[in-house]
Write a protein that holds these residues in place. Structure first.
Motif, PDB file in Angstrom:
ATOM      1  N   ARG A 116       0.822  -1.212   0.000  1.00  0.00           N
ATOM      2  CA  ARG A 116       0.000   0.000   0.000  1.00  0.00           C
ATOM      3  C   ARG A 116       0.856   1.261   0.000  1.00  0.00           C
ATOM      4  O   ARG A 116       0.376   2.343   0.287  1.00  0.00           O
ATOM      5  CB  ARG A 116      -0.952  -0.017   1.194  1.00  0.00           C
ATOM      6  CG  ARG A 116      -1.931  -1.189   1.147  1.00  0.00           C
ATOM      7  CD  ARG A 116      -2.912  -1.135   2.296  1.00  0.00           C
ATOM      8  NE  ARG A 116      -3.755  -2.311   2.309  1.00  0.00           N
ATOM      9  CZ  ARG A 116      -4.854  -2.459   1.562  1.00  0.00           C
ATOM     10  NH1 ARG A 116      -5.237  -1.504   0.757  1.00  0.00           N
ATOM     11  NH2 ARG A 116      -5.562  -3.563   1.655  1.00  0.00           N
ATOM     12  N   GLY A 117       2.144   1.101  -0.301  1.00  0.00           N
ATOM     13  CA  GLY A 117       3.016   2.257  -0.428  1.00  0.00           C
ATOM     14  C   GLY A 117       3.523   2.831   0.882  1.00  0.00           C
ATOM     15  O   GLY A 117       4.059   3.940   0.904  1.00  0.00           O
ATOM     16  N   ALA A 118       3.382   2.097   1.970  1.00  0.00           N
ATOM     17  CA  ALA A 118       3.898   2.564   3.265  1.00  0.00           C
ATOM     18  C   ALA A 118       5.416   2.374   3.288  1.00  0.00           C
ATOM     19  O   ALA A 118       5.987   1.741   2.407  1.00  0.00           O
ATOM     20  CB  ALA A 118       3.237   1.785   4.405  1.00  0.00           C
ATOM     21  N   PHE A 119       6.059   2.899   4.335  1.00  0.00           N
ATOM     22  CA  PHE A 119       7.518   2.761   4.463  1.00  0.00           C
ATOM     23  C   PHE A 119       7.952   1.315   4.319  1.00  0.00           C
ATOM     24  O   PHE A 119       8.986   1.016   3.738  1.00  0.00           O
ATOM     25  CB  PHE A 119       8.002   3.272   5.821  1.00  0.00           C
ATOM     26  CG  PHE A 119       7.950   4.755   6.011  1.00  0.00           C
ATOM     27  CD1 PHE A 119       7.795   5.629   4.947  1.00  0.00           C
ATOM     28  CD2 PHE A 119       8.069   5.284   7.281  1.00  0.00           C
ATOM     29  CE1 PHE A 119       7.765   7.003   5.147  1.00  0.00           C
ATOM     30  CE2 PHE A 119       8.033   6.659   7.490  1.00  0.00           C
ATOM     31  CZ  PHE A 119       7.884   7.513   6.413  1.00  0.00           C
ATOM     32  N   PHE A 120       7.180   0.403   4.895  1.00  0.00           N
ATOM     33  CA  PHE A 120       7.513  -1.015   4.849  1.00  0.00           C
ATOM     34  C   PHE A 120       6.494  -1.777   4.009  1.00  0.00           C
ATOM     35  O   PHE A 120       6.246  -2.963   4.235  1.00  0.00           O
ATOM     36  CB  PHE A 120       7.668  -1.563   6.271  1.00  0.00           C
ATOM     37  CG  PHE A 120       8.848  -0.928   6.963  1.00  0.00           C
ATOM     38  CD1 PHE A 120      10.132  -1.428   6.792  1.00  0.00           C
ATOM     39  CD2 PHE A 120       8.685   0.217   7.717  1.00  0.00           C
ATOM     40  CE1 PHE A 120      11.230  -0.814   7.372  1.00  0.00           C
ATOM     41  CE2 PHE A 120       9.780   0.848   8.309  1.00  0.00           C
ATOM     42  CZ  PHE A 120      11.057   0.327   8.128  1.00  0.00           C
ATOM     43  N   GLY A 121       5.925  -1.075   3.028  1.00  0.00           N
ATOM     44  CA  GLY A 121       5.041  -1.677   2.033  1.00  0.00           C
ATOM     45  C   GLY A 121       3.639  -1.933   2.528  1.00  0.00           C
ATOM     46  O   GLY A 121       2.744  -1.124   2.358  1.00  0.00           O
ATOM     47  N   SER A 122       3.459  -3.045   3.172  1.00  0.00           N
ATOM     48  CA  SER A 122       2.140  -3.526   3.559  1.00  0.00           C
ATOM     49  C   SER A 122       1.879  -3.341   5.050  1.00  0.00           C
ATOM     50  O   SER A 122       2.780  -2.974   5.822  1.00  0.00           O
ATOM     51  CB  SER A 122       2.054  -5.023   3.240  1.00  0.00           C
ATOM     52  OG  SER A 122       2.972  -5.744   4.054  1.00  0.00           O
ATOM     53  N   LEU A 123       0.660  -3.656   5.439  1.00  0.00           N
ATOM     54  CA  LEU A 123       0.330  -3.673   6.859  1.00  0.00           C
ATOM     55  C   LEU A 123       1.186  -4.724   7.561  1.00  0.00           C
ATOM     56  O   LEU A 123       1.758  -4.463   8.618  1.00  0.00           O
ATOM     57  CB  LEU A 123      -1.160  -3.966   7.057  1.00  0.00           C
ATOM     58  CG  LEU A 123      -1.643  -4.061   8.497  1.00  0.00           C
ATOM     59  CD1 LEU A 123      -1.326  -2.805   9.294  1.00  0.00           C
ATOM     60  CD2 LEU A 123      -3.138  -4.354   8.533  1.00  0.00           C
ATOM     61  N   LEU A 124       1.325  -5.895   6.960  1.00  0.00           N
ATOM     62  CA  LEU A 124       2.150  -6.946   7.547  1.00  0.00           C
ATOM     63  C   LEU A 124       3.616  -6.515   7.639  1.00  0.00           C
ATOM     64  O   LEU A 124       4.283  -6.771   8.636  1.00  0.00           O
ATOM     65  CB  LEU A 124       2.007  -8.234   6.736  1.00  0.00           C
ATOM     66  CG  LEU A 124       2.499  -9.508   7.386  1.00  0.00           C
ATOM     67  CD1 LEU A 124       1.796  -9.783   8.708  1.00  0.00           C
ATOM     68  CD2 LEU A 124       2.309 -10.674   6.434  1.00  0.00           C
ATOM     69  N   GLY A 125       4.106  -5.829   6.622  1.00  0.00           N
ATOM     70  CA  GLY A 125       5.475  -5.310   6.664  1.00  0.00           C
ATOM     71  C   GLY A 125       5.661  -4.301   7.780  1.00  0.00           C
ATOM     72  O   GLY A 125       6.697  -4.295   8.463  1.00  0.00           O
ATOM     73  N   THR A 126       4.665  -3.456   7.990  1.00  0.00           N
ATOM     74  CA  THR A 126       4.723  -2.450   9.056  1.00  0.00           C
ATOM     75  C   THR A 126       4.712  -3.109  10.429  1.00  0.00           C
ATOM     76  O   THR A 126       5.490  -2.737  11.319  1.00  0.00           O
ATOM     77  CB  THR A 126       3.549  -1.456   8.909  1.00  0.00           C
ATOM     78  OG1 THR A 126       3.643  -0.831   7.618  1.00  0.00           O
ATOM     79  CG2 THR A 126       3.565  -0.400   9.996  1.00  0.00           C
ATOM     80  N   LEU A 127       3.853  -4.112  10.604  1.00  0.00           N
ATOM     81  CA  LEU A 127       3.791  -4.819  11.884  1.00  0.00           C
ATOM     82  C   LEU A 127       5.098  -5.561  12.156  1.00  0.00           C
ATOM     83  O   LEU A 127       5.583  -5.588  13.296  1.00  0.00           O
ATOM     84  CB  LEU A 127       2.597  -5.774  11.913  1.00  0.00           C
ATOM     85  CG  LEU A 127       1.216  -5.116  11.812  1.00  0.00           C
ATOM     86  CD1 LEU A 127       0.123  -6.176  11.765  1.00  0.00           C
ATOM     87  CD2 LEU A 127       0.985  -4.131  12.936  1.00  0.00           C
ATOM     88  N   ASN A 128       5.683  -6.153  11.131  1.00  0.00           N
ATOM     89  CA  ASN A 128       6.975  -6.816  11.285  1.00  0.00           C
ATOM     90  C   ASN A 128       8.071  -5.809  11.626  1.00  0.00           C
ATOM     91  O   ASN A 128       8.953  -6.095  12.430  1.00  0.00           O
ATOM     92  CB  ASN A 128       7.332  -7.601  10.017  1.00  0.00           C
ATOM     93  CG  ASN A 128       6.829  -9.017  10.052  1.00  0.00           C
ATOM     94  OD1 ASN A 128       7.367  -9.863  10.745  1.00  0.00           O
ATOM     95  ND2 ASN A 128       5.776  -9.281   9.291  1.00  0.00           N
ATOM     96  N   HIS A 129       8.015  -4.631  11.007  1.00  0.00           N
ATOM     97  CA  HIS A 129       9.004  -3.592  11.322  1.00  0.00           C
ATOM     98  C   HIS A 129       8.939  -3.214  12.799  1.00  0.00           C
ATOM     99  O   HIS A 129       9.978  -3.046  13.448  1.00  0.00           O
ATOM    100  CB  HIS A 129       8.800  -2.351  10.453  1.00  0.00           C
ATOM    101  CG  HIS A 129       9.575  -1.173  10.952  1.00  0.00           C
ATOM    102  ND1 HIS A 129      10.948  -1.122  10.918  1.00  0.00           N
ATOM    103  CD2 HIS A 129       9.156  -0.013  11.530  1.00  0.00           C
ATOM    104  CE1 HIS A 129      11.355   0.026  11.454  1.00  0.00           C
ATOM    105  NE2 HIS A 129      10.286   0.710  11.831  1.00  0.00           N
ATOM    106  N   LEU A 130       7.733  -3.057  13.327  1.00  0.00           N
ATOM    107  CA  LEU A 130       7.594  -2.717  14.741  1.00  0.00           C
ATOM    108  C   LEU A 130       8.186  -3.804  15.637  1.00  0.00           C
ATOM    109  O   LEU A 130       8.856  -3.502  16.631  1.00  0.00           O
ATOM    110  CB  LEU A 130       6.121  -2.471  15.094  1.00  0.00           C
ATOM    111  CG  LEU A 130       5.610  -1.094  14.714  1.00  0.00           C
ATOM    112  CD1 LEU A 130       4.088  -1.051  14.761  1.00  0.00           C
ATOM    113  CD2 LEU A 130       6.193  -0.040  15.627  1.00  0.00           C
TER     114      LEU A 130
END
Length: 187
Positions: A37-51
């Motif tokens: 979705r164009g977030a820093f880490f791509g997807s919602l799953l990518g964002t949660l993994n980044h955290l």
């Protein structure tokens, strides 16, 4: 509110918001969780993994504090993420279980903190090997602010997917002083 009380409030807020975030994310099919979705880490799953990766990296650094916080011992047994974009799991349930473990460690650890611990200068290297030395209390503020920043992104990603996260304000955990005079225990 003292700096320690503020940090403990943030630990409770962190746990509360992560539970809301994972509950909301669980309503989406796997392909929506992984959709770029164009977030820093791509997807919602990518964002949660980044955290998870970021929190693990910081908690491992915090465990080097001379106070030797026993609550952080379990994080030292966890594998160190290879980087900030490391994928702990592509399965939301597995990632969520790990998130709950980290959040409990954070709440337990902040309960062990003493005012004297906050002034310590922590020496560490970032993921690129650049060495820094910063006041421990200031690093904890960064730690919690970083979580809030990326949860805000995750909230937007959920909204784009049609999921309402509901109320996310820290204000929900701050008790009215006139009612009892003290902040509530974290959820």
């Amino acid at each position: 509110m003292s700096e320690l009380a503020h940090l403990r409030l943030m630990a409770g807020y962190n746990r509360w918001m992560n539970q809301k975030l994972y509950d909301a994310a669980a309503t989406l099919p796997a392909q929506e969780l992984a959709a770029d979705r164009g977030a820093f880490f791509g997807s919602l799953l990518g964002t949660l993994n980044h955290l998870v990766a970021g929190d693990t990296i910081w908690l491992r650094r915090f465990a080097t504090h001379p106070a030797r916080f026993g609550a952080l011992d379990p994080v030292l047994a966890l594998p160190a993420p290879a980087g900030l974009d490391a994928i702990h799991s592509a399965d939301l349930a597995v990632l969520g279980a790990h998130r709950r473990l980290l959040d409990q460690l954070i709440v337990s650890w902040t309960a062990q903190l003493a005012e004297a611990d906050l002034g310590h200068v922590l020496h560490y290297a970032n993921t690129k090997g650049i060495r820094s030395q910063k006041r421990f209390g200031d690093l904890l503020l960064h730690f919690f602010n970083h979580q809030t920043h990326h949860r805000g992104q995750a909230s937007t990603l959920l909204s784009q997917a049609g999921v309402d996260l509901g109320v996310t304000d820290l204000l929900m955990l701050i008790e009215n002083v006139a009612d009892h005079g003290a902040p509530p225990a974290p959820p």
